[in-house]
Design an enzyme around this catalytic site. Sequence first.
Site, PDB file in Angstrom:
ATOM      1  N   HIS A 139      -1.088  -4.402 -10.994  1.00 45.06           N
ATOM      2  CA  HIS A 139      -1.807  -5.204  -9.991  1.00 45.06           C
ATOM      3  C   HIS A 139      -1.431  -6.687 -10.074  1.00 45.06           C
ATOM      4  O   HIS A 139      -2.310  -7.566 -10.067  1.00 45.06           O
ATOM      5  CB  HIS A 139      -3.312  -5.024 -10.141  1.00 45.06           C
ATOM      6  CG  HIS A 139      -4.088  -5.309  -8.880  1.00 45.06           C
ATOM      7  ND1 HIS A 139      -4.421  -6.586  -8.483  1.00 45.06           N
ATOM      8  CD2 HIS A 139      -4.583  -4.493  -7.920  1.00 45.06           C
ATOM      9  CE1 HIS A 139      -5.100  -6.553  -7.358  1.00 45.06           C
ATOM     10  NE2 HIS A 139      -5.208  -5.277  -6.984  1.00 45.06           N
TER      11      HIS A 139
ATOM     12  N   HIS B 226     -12.871  -0.526  -2.889  1.00 44.65           N
ATOM     13  CA  HIS B 226     -12.303  -0.397  -4.230  1.00 44.65           C
ATOM     14  C   HIS B 226     -13.112   0.602  -5.048  1.00 44.65           C
ATOM     15  O   HIS B 226     -14.339   0.651  -4.939  1.00 44.65           O
ATOM     16  CB  HIS B 226     -12.291  -1.752  -4.937  1.00 44.65           C
ATOM     17  CG  HIS B 226     -11.438  -2.785  -4.257  1.00 44.65           C
ATOM     18  ND1 HIS B 226     -11.875  -3.478  -3.145  1.00 44.65           N
ATOM     19  CD2 HIS B 226     -10.179  -3.219  -4.511  1.00 44.65           C
ATOM     20  CE1 HIS B 226     -10.927  -4.305  -2.750  1.00 44.65           C
ATOM     21  NE2 HIS B 226      -9.891  -4.172  -3.556  1.00 44.65           N
TER      22      HIS B 226
ATOM     23  N   ASP C 181      -8.819   1.141  -3.390  1.00 49.17           N
ATOM     24  CA  ASP C 181      -7.764   0.539  -4.200  1.00 49.17           C
ATOM     25  C   ASP C 181      -8.151   0.431  -5.677  1.00 49.17           C
ATOM     26  O   ASP C 181      -9.332   0.415  -6.033  1.00 49.17           O
ATOM     27  CB  ASP C 181      -7.444  -0.867  -3.694  1.00 49.17           C
ATOM     28  CG  ASP C 181      -6.665  -0.865  -2.388  1.00 49.17           C
ATOM     29  OD1 ASP C 181      -6.521   0.216  -1.785  1.00 49.17           O
ATOM     30  OD2 ASP C 181      -6.223  -1.952  -1.968  1.00 49.17           O
ATOM     31  N   ASP C 182      -7.115   0.312  -6.502  1.00 44.77           N
ATOM     32  CA  ASP C 182      -7.184  -0.100  -7.917  1.00 44.77           C
ATOM     33  C   ASP C 182      -7.478   1.024  -8.898  1.00 44.77           C
ATOM     34  O   ASP C 182      -7.415   0.791 -10.102  1.00 44.77           O
ATOM     35  CB  ASP C 182      -8.222  -1.204  -8.153  1.00 44.77           C
ATOM     36  CG  ASP C 182      -7.887  -2.493  -7.433  1.00 44.77           C
ATOM     37  OD1 ASP C 182      -6.813  -2.570  -6.817  1.00 44.77           O
ATOM     38  OD2 ASP C 182      -8.722  -3.416  -7.465  1.00 44.77           O
TER      39      ASP C 182
ATOM     40  N   HIS D 276      -0.079   1.327  -5.618  1.00 48.83           N
ATOM     41  CA  HIS D 276      -0.665  -0.015  -5.586  1.00 48.83           C
ATOM     42  C   HIS D 276      -0.126  -0.876  -6.720  1.00 48.83           C
ATOM     43  O   HIS D 276      -0.812  -1.784  -7.188  1.00 48.83           O
ATOM     44  CB  HIS D 276      -2.190   0.098  -5.675  1.00 48.83           C
ATOM     45  CG  HIS D 276      -2.936  -1.117  -5.225  1.00 48.83           C
ATOM     46  ND1 HIS D 276      -2.596  -1.840  -4.104  1.00 48.83           N
ATOM     47  CD2 HIS D 276      -4.035  -1.751  -5.739  1.00 48.83           C
ATOM     48  CE1 HIS D 276      -3.440  -2.846  -3.950  1.00 48.83           C
ATOM     49  NE2 HIS D 276      -4.315  -2.818  -4.936  1.00 48.83           N
TER      50      HIS D 276
END
Length: 281
Positions: free
Chosen positions: A158, A248, A103-104, A154
Amino acid sequence: MKNDQRLPLRRTLLRLAAGLGAATAVRLVVADPVGTPLRPAQPSGGAQGAQAAAVVRDRPLSYRLRPMTADAPPRYRPAAPPVRTRPFEELPGLGRAMVLTFDDGPDPQYTPHILDTLREHDVRAMFFLCGEMAHDNQDLVRRISDEGHTVGNHSWTHPLVTKLPRAGVTDELGRTSEVIEKITGAAPLWYRAPYGAWNRNSFEVGAALGMEPMAWTVDTLDWTVPGTDTIVRRVREGAAPGVVVLSHDAGGNRAQSVAALGRYLPELLEDGYRLTVPQRR
């Protein structure tokens, strides 16, 4: 006669009140921190306009970096029903298959190392990208896609989407899908809510954009920087058929995540696990 004199005055007062009401409504829309439009309005000319623009540019984001400004509004496409009402938590019927997710990102410092490790072992994974990171690292987005990995949504910055109005959720997910499609040629089919915080708007907006929600079953908590050994242990202890691992590749120092992948990935393969990505049906 007095009544006739009052009528023009009353009309004037009503017009003034209507104008003040409209001005108040405009101020409320501009002042709404989570409403739409989320992109700042262009300031007027002169020194005051330049100062206002500087304030907008210097305002910190909920994640990092800066949002993309676009001249044309995003194009959202409806999804064909039926759609799911909750995120996937397991992948039954796949034997000893597991899914690795990151993620991210993408992050130019850490994502390339993760991609190198995956390529070395001929493994595909899922990357849930933040729109602002994708926009600023387009070559990495193309590499992720070209090497056969699944690109997911995503959100743009965020945020905690459960605190956003529906229009804000639509903007966060829609802009991200748009930039991913622009870079890779295909809109994402999967999305993951930041922090794993889902609500009705999140599910429905994602479905309207043609995406399935995707959760996880093993959280490495690598964002807490617990140490490479701890990350490896959490993955190894959580390994099982159908497991979805959360890691991540951006949002902070991810050197431990990179190192941990290089250790647990060959161990999983040696144990007979098949690292794969889910397919839409």
